[in-house]
Scaffold this motif. Sequence first.
Motif, short mmCIF file in Angstrom:
data_model
loop_
_atom_site.label_atom_id
_atom_site.label_comp_id
_atom_site.label_asym_id
_atom_site.label_seq_id
_atom_site.Cartn_x
_atom_site.Cartn_y
_atom_site.Cartn_z
N THR A 104 -5.56 2.14 10.70
CA THR A 104 -4.68 1.40 9.81
C THR A 104 -3.51 2.30 9.40
OG1 THR A 104 -5.98 2.05 7.89
CG2 THR A 104 -6.52 -0.08 8.90
N ALA A 105 -2.52 1.68 8.81
CA ALA A 105 -1.35 2.40 8.29
C ALA A 105 -0.93 1.71 6.99
CB ALA A 105 -0.21 2.39 9.30
N ILE A 106 -0.03 2.35 6.28
CA ILE A 106 0.51 1.79 5.04
C ILE A 106 2.00 1.54 5.23
CG2 ILE A 106 0.96 2.25 2.58
CD1 ILE A 106 -2.01 1.84 3.25
N CYS A 107 2.44 0.37 4.79
CA CYS A 107 3.87 0.05 4.82
C CYS A 107 4.56 0.89 3.74
CB CYS A 107 4.08 -1.44 4.56
SG CYS A 107 5.82 -1.92 4.58
N THR A 108 5.53 1.69 4.16
CA THR A 108 6.22 2.58 3.23
C THR A 108 7.62 2.09 2.88
OG1 THR A 108 6.99 3.95 5.07
CG2 THR A 108 4.94 4.62 3.96
N GLU A 109 8.15 1.17 3.67
CA GLU A 109 9.51 0.69 3.40
C GLU A 109 9.71 -0.66 4.09
OE1 GLU A 109 13.64 3.06 3.04
OE2 GLU A 109 12.74 3.12 5.05
N ALA A 110 10.39 -1.56 3.41
CA ALA A 110 10.75 -2.87 3.96
C ALA A 110 12.20 -3.13 3.56
CB ALA A 110 9.82 -3.95 3.42
N ILE A 111 13.09 -3.09 4.53
CA ILE A 111 14.52 -3.20 4.26
C ILE A 111 15.06 -4.50 4.86
CG2 ILE A 111 16.78 -2.16 4.64
CD1 ILE A 111 15.34 0.55 4.92
N ASP A 112 15.69 -5.31 4.02
CA ASP A 112 16.40 -6.49 4.50
C ASP A 112 17.73 -6.00 5.03
OD1 ASP A 112 17.96 -8.79 4.81
OD2 ASP A 112 17.08 -9.78 3.08
N ASN A 113 17.93 -6.14 6.33
CA ASN A 113 19.09 -5.57 7.01
C ASN A 113 20.13 -6.65 7.32
OD1 ASN A 113 20.27 -3.22 7.90
ND2 ASN A 113 19.50 -3.43 9.99
N ASP A 114 20.28 -7.63 6.41
CA ASP A 114 21.28 -8.69 6.55
C ASP A 114 21.17 -9.41 7.89
OD1 ASP A 114 23.31 -10.30 5.58
OD2 ASP A 114 24.91 -9.03 6.39
N GLY A 115 20.00 -10.02 8.13
CA GLY A 115 19.79 -10.78 9.36
C GLY A 115 18.62 -10.26 10.17
N GLU A 122 3.36 4.57 7.67
CA GLU A 122 2.82 5.92 7.75
C GLU A 122 1.33 5.82 8.08
OE1 GLU A 122 2.20 9.30 4.49
OE2 GLU A 122 4.32 8.85 4.91
N TYR A 123 0.87 6.68 9.01
CA TYR A 123 -0.53 6.67 9.43
C TYR A 123 -1.06 8.09 9.50
CZ TYR A 123 1.43 7.76 14.04
OH TYR A 123 2.11 8.34 15.09
N ASP A 124 -2.38 8.23 9.58
CA ASP A 124 -3.04 9.52 9.63
C ASP A 124 -2.92 10.09 11.05
OD1 ASP A 124 -4.70 11.73 9.54
OD2 ASP A 124 -6.45 10.64 8.82
N SER A 125 -2.11 11.13 11.21
CA SER A 125 -1.88 11.71 12.55
C SER A 125 -3.07 12.53 13.04
CB SER A 125 -0.62 12.58 12.53
OG SER A 125 -0.79 13.65 11.61
N LYS A 126 -4.05 12.82 12.16
CA LYS A 126 -5.23 13.58 12.59
C LYS A 126 -6.09 12.80 13.58
CE LYS A 126 -5.97 14.57 8.29
NZ LYS A 126 -6.36 14.83 6.98
N LEU A 127 -5.86 11.49 13.70
CA LEU A 127 -6.62 10.68 14.65
C LEU A 127 -6.01 10.73 16.05
CD1 LEU A 127 -7.50 7.64 12.36
CD2 LEU A 127 -8.92 9.61 12.96
N ASN A 128 -4.95 11.53 16.20
CA ASN A 128 -4.32 11.81 17.50
C ASN A 128 -3.67 10.63 18.19
OD1 ASN A 128 -4.84 14.60 17.50
ND2 ASN A 128 -6.96 14.20 18.12
N ILE A 139 1.24 -4.27 15.55
CA ILE A 139 1.05 -4.26 14.10
C ILE A 139 0.49 -5.60 13.67
CG2 ILE A 139 2.19 -4.07 11.86
CD1 ILE A 139 4.33 -2.34 13.24
N ASN A 140 -0.73 -5.59 13.10
CA ASN A 140 -1.39 -6.84 12.72
C ASN A 140 -1.33 -7.86 13.84
OD1 ASN A 140 -2.32 -5.99 10.26
ND2 ASN A 140 -0.78 -7.04 9.05
N GLY A 141 -1.48 -7.38 15.07
CA GLY A 141 -1.51 -8.27 16.23
C GLY A 141 -0.16 -8.61 16.82
N LYS A 176 -1.75 -2.43 3.52
CA LYS A 176 -2.45 -1.81 4.65
C LYS A 176 -2.36 -2.74 5.85
CE LYS A 176 -6.62 0.11 4.17
NZ LYS A 176 -8.10 0.26 4.10
N ILE A 177 -2.00 -2.17 7.01
CA ILE A 177 -1.87 -2.97 8.23
C ILE A 177 -2.72 -2.35 9.34
CG2 ILE A 177 0.39 -3.95 7.67
CD1 ILE A 177 0.31 -1.20 10.18
N ASN A 178 -3.02 -3.16 10.36
CA ASN A 178 -3.77 -2.71 11.53
C ASN A 178 -2.82 -2.23 12.62
OD1 ASN A 178 -6.25 -3.51 10.43
ND2 ASN A 178 -5.95 -5.60 11.16
N LEU A 179 -3.18 -1.12 13.27
CA LEU A 179 -2.39 -0.58 14.37
C LEU A 179 -3.22 -0.50 15.64
CD1 LEU A 179 -0.59 2.54 12.82
CD2 LEU A 179 0.39 0.27 13.26
N GLU A 180 -2.67 -0.99 16.73
CA GLU A 180 -3.21 -0.71 18.06
C GLU A 180 -2.09 -0.05 18.84
OE1 GLU A 180 -4.83 -2.74 22.15
OE2 GLU A 180 -5.23 -3.82 20.28
#
Length: 194
Positions: A104-115, A122-128, A139-141, A176-180
């Motif tokens: 899993t990872a955590i959403c650290t920023e969500a920016i509306d980029n005008d369109g 951010e995720y735990d890099s120790k899982l390689n 991300i979440n499928g 929290k989101i799922n990562l594959e």
Amino acid sequence: MFTGIIESAAKVVLLKKDNTNLHMSLSCDLTQELKIDQSVAHNGVCLTVVAIDGNQYTVTAIEETLNKTNIGTLKEGDIVNIERAMKMNARLDGHIVQGHVDQTAICTEAIDNDGSWIFSFEYDSKLNNVTIEKGSICINGVSLTVVDSKVNSFSVAIIPYTYEHTGFKTLSVGDKINLEFDVIGKYVKRLMSL
């Protein structure tokens, strides 16, 4: 096998604990097309349909799944991205997705980029696990392209169609989101470490 191209959004209507398992009943516009024993990705997690009742169907997540994904954090009323398994004679519009969440990872920023929207995670890099710019990530499928890759974080750009037709429209900083990670990249990384 999945592609990461979301077919529909399902609404969680009932969550029922059963020992260490979680039975999750959902409703969506594809319910009538589903079959018992069918594999369906839920936020990128491959789960088996175990019951169908009218416009609702039920899947079961075991303890392993609950420990490694965001399925256990869902609440009744939440929206889940769903995709049925791909047909082998169909186009692969996204990328090869197994429905097996790496972490899993955590959403650290969500920016509306005008369109469009830029989401950072951010995720735990120790899982390689690794991302590369212009590489694939699920991300979440949802099959997406990495915009900005760092050791333990990355960003993606979301077009309006994807934003409106997936759970990205309800995703907030801190979620929290799922990562594959890309399956080919995982094999290459493993071979390089031998």
